[in-house]
Design an enzyme around this catalytic site. Structure first.
Site, PDB file in Angstrom:
ATOM      1  N   LYS A 121       0.837  -1.197   0.000  1.00  0.00           N
ATOM      2  CA  LYS A 121       0.000   0.000   0.000  1.00  0.00           C
ATOM      3  C   LYS A 121       0.875   1.252   0.000  1.00  0.00           C
ATOM      4  CE  LYS A 121      -3.059   0.022   3.272  1.00  0.00           C
ATOM      5  NZ  LYS A 121      -3.885   0.277   4.493  1.00  0.00           N
ATOM      6  N   LYS A 133       3.102  -2.283  11.183  1.00  0.00           N
ATOM      7  CA  LYS A 133       1.807  -2.202  11.855  1.00  0.00           C
ATOM      8  C   LYS A 133       2.019  -2.594  13.309  1.00  0.00           C
ATOM      9  CE  LYS A 133      -2.410  -1.202  10.593  1.00  0.00           C
ATOM     10  NZ  LYS A 133      -2.869  -0.457   9.404  1.00  0.00           N
ATOM     11  N   ASP A 173      -5.437   3.378  13.720  1.00  0.00           N
ATOM     12  CA  ASP A 173      -6.163   2.341  12.984  1.00  0.00           C
ATOM     13  C   ASP A 173      -7.423   2.112  13.830  1.00  0.00           C
ATOM     14  OD1 ASP A 173      -5.564   0.356  10.561  1.00  0.00           O
ATOM     15  OD2 ASP A 173      -6.552  -0.844  12.085  1.00  0.00           O
ATOM     16  N   THR A 217      -8.762   8.643   4.682  1.00  0.00           N
ATOM     17  CA  THR A 217      -8.974   7.274   4.206  1.00  0.00           C
ATOM     18  C   THR A 217     -10.327   7.171   3.499  1.00  0.00           C
ATOM     19  OG1 THR A 217      -7.703   6.557   6.129  1.00  0.00           O
ATOM     20  CG2 THR A 217      -8.822   4.848   4.862  1.00  0.00           C
ATOM     21  N   ASN A 248     -14.196   5.830  11.512  1.00  0.00           N
ATOM     22  CA  ASN A 248     -13.548   6.936  10.805  1.00  0.00           C
ATOM     23  C   ASN A 248     -13.559   6.766   9.281  1.00  0.00           C
ATOM     24  OD1 ASN A 248     -10.558   7.626   9.619  1.00  0.00           O
ATOM     25  ND2 ASN A 248     -11.445   9.318  10.770  1.00  0.00           N
TER      26      ASN A 248
HETATM   27  N1  GLU Z   1      -3.989   2.485   9.601  1.00  0.00           N
HETATM   28  C1  GLU Z   1      -4.036   3.155   8.334  1.00  0.00           C
HETATM   29  C2  GLU Z   1      -3.828   2.155   7.216  1.00  0.00           C
HETATM   30  O1  GLU Z   1      -4.321   1.048   7.320  1.00  0.00           O
HETATM   31  C3  GLU Z   1      -3.136   4.369   8.281  1.00  0.00           C
HETATM   32  C4  GLU Z   1      -1.698   4.143   8.593  1.00  0.00           C
HETATM   33  C5  GLU Z   1      -0.858   5.428   8.669  1.00  0.00           C
HETATM   34  O2  GLU Z   1      -1.381   6.511   8.440  1.00  0.00           O
HETATM   35  O3  GLU Z   1       0.316   5.293   8.976  1.00  0.00           O
HETATM   36  O4  GLU Z   1      -3.254   2.418   6.201  1.00  0.00           O
END
Ligand code: GLU
Length: 453
Positions: A121, A133, A173, A217, A248
């Site tokens: 991603k 993560k 997240d 997002t 969110n």
């Molecule tokens: N948790 C979000 C994702 O799944 C954002 C992660 C971020 O901004 O570092 O991409």
């Protein structure tokens, strides 16, 4: 659009067997790896250099995994215990970057699937960020603000030593929003005696955060779907949309879909879903979910004239043109896919991370329904985190409109990259292969350049 279900190419099957053998019981991680390896068949045929340098094997093994004890004291004075995780998966393109999830379902397999997805991603965004993560099995539901603060402080008391604006940059997240990022940042600042803004993203606007990060997002997912529609000569105008979730991602996907002319007729939480044929009242939804942290059933009670609440039944039975699963992993299975396809749904785009099961994805391909994967569709969140890091590094704060325009442009580029790459590798129209291959190649080339590390 669909590709034959050939299983894995022989050398990739070996890698997959190694992954399942080395990481027993981590089913979500296996699922995420399998899905990427399935896309790589045309890549290994064209680029033997990746196999020679064991790039794919190395990619499947995190660079570093940290598991730690998180003790804290609840409001009654009882000592509580949770487990904390940070999986620093890959730093070929930049510092480790990815969110923290606080949810009782969190264990190593979830953190690793999310971290693995994050590599591709983040690569797709075209920004200089690696993949990571983290999180904890802490359940914020029903906890007081003080309990959440004490938990965050304890969590950061271990995690801080692994972080840094050039090392590892967490964000939110599920279960981690601006409030939690504030408590985490406060503790980091206190321990290190440094106001290091770029060490966390998703910060509040008054203390180093970026405009549009909260919305990014969901807005990004809607922008991505705009591009999917445009490629078919269509737009959101008059389209009926179902969005699962009401957190969110869901809230800001709904907001942008409405601004773009579509109508979101249903959304949900873990208790059930609400249908409002005239369109979800976003102000009410925000009030219930963001301010009061309440349940979606309260929405239906408040709007009893026009809305209907359905509990214990999947939202996918609601007829729509476009479905945006924005809740959590594996929320949309083969039955959900069959219901959507049966009702004539044309586009499924993942706002959450891996919300569709492999069987659901297979069903969409067979039915000729367009399917766009989370690592492309929801990349707007982390891309805007990278914009936040950029602003922190230059001590700037951009305007909302400028930041949103950058996000729209990034989503356009991701969309086009997916389609072009799918074309180049003989998978025209396949967003899954396009996203996996494009994301992979950029990281793989960097890994080749950096040597065996
Ligand atoms: N948790 C979000 C994702 O799944 C954002 C992660 C971020 O901004 O570092 O991409």
């Amino acid at each position: 659009m669909s590709r034959p279900h050939e299983g894995l190419e022989e050398s990739l099957q070996k890698i997959y067997d190694e992954v399942t053998g080395r990481n027993p019981g981590e089913t979500e991680f296996h699922q995420a790896v399998y899905e990427v390896l399935e896309s790589l068949r045309p890549v290994v045929a064209k680029h033997p250099e990746y196999a020679d340098a064991a790039v794919i094997r190395r990619l499947c093994e995190p660079e570093r995994q940290v598991i730690f004890r998180v003790p804290w004291v609840d409001d009654e004075g009882a000592v509580r215990l949770n487990r904390g995780f940070r999986v620093e998966f890959n730093s070929a393109l930049g510092p480790y970057k990815g969110g923290l999830r606080f949810h009782p379902s969190v264990y190593l397999g979830i953190v690793k699937f999310l971290g693995f997805e994050q590599i591709f991603k983040n690569s797709l965004t075209g920004m200089p960020i690696g993949g990571a993560k983290g999180g904890s099995d802490f359940d914020p539901k029903g906890r007081s603000v003080n309990e959440v603060m004490r938990f965050c402080q304890s969590f950061m008391t271990e995690l801080y030593r692994h972080l840094g604006e050039h090392t590892d940059v967490p964000a939110g997240d599920i279960g981690v929003g601006t409030r939690e990022i504030g408590f985490l940042f406060g503790q980091y600042k206190r321990i290190t005696n440094r106001y290091e803004s770029g060490v966390l993203t998703g910060k509040g606007l008054t203390w180093g955060g970026s405009q549009v990060r909260t919305e990014a997002t969901g807005y990004g997912a809607a922008f991505f779907v705009t591009e999917v529609l445009a490629a078919r000569g269509e737009s959101f105008d008059g389209k009926k949309v179902v969005v699962s979730g009401s957190g969110n991602v869901a809230i800001y996907a709904i907001e942008k879909v409405h601004q773009l002319g579509g109508t979101v007729v249903a959304c949900s939480d873990s208790g059930g879903y609400v249908v409002e044929p005239g369109g979800i009242d976003l102000e009410l939804l925000k009030e219930i979910k963001e301010v009061r942290r309440g349940r979606i059933s309260e929405y239906a009670e408040k709007r009893s004239d026009t809305a209907r609440y359905v509990s214990d039944s999947p939202i996918w039975e609601v007829p729509c043109d476009i479905a945006l699963p924005c809740a959590t992993q594996n929320e949309l299975d083969a039955d959900g896919a069959a219901a959507l396809i049966g009702n004539g749904c044309q586009i499924i785009a993942e706002g959450a991370n891996m919300p569709c099961t492999p069987k659901a994805v297979e069903a969409f391909a067979e039915a000729g329904v367009t399917f766009a994967p989370g690592k492309a569709v929801n990349a707007g969140g982390v891309a805007t985190s990278a914009l936040e890091m950029q602003q922190n590094a230059s001590r700037e704060a951009w305007l909302f409109e400028d930041t949103e325009e950058r996000l729209a442009q990034i989503m356009r580029r991701i969309h086009d990259r997916c389609l072009h790459t799918a074309d180049d590798y003989g998978r025209p129209g396949n967003y899954v292969d396009g996203a996996n291959i494009a994301g992979f190649i950029q990281v793989a080339d960097a890994m080749l350049a950096l040597g065996v590390i």
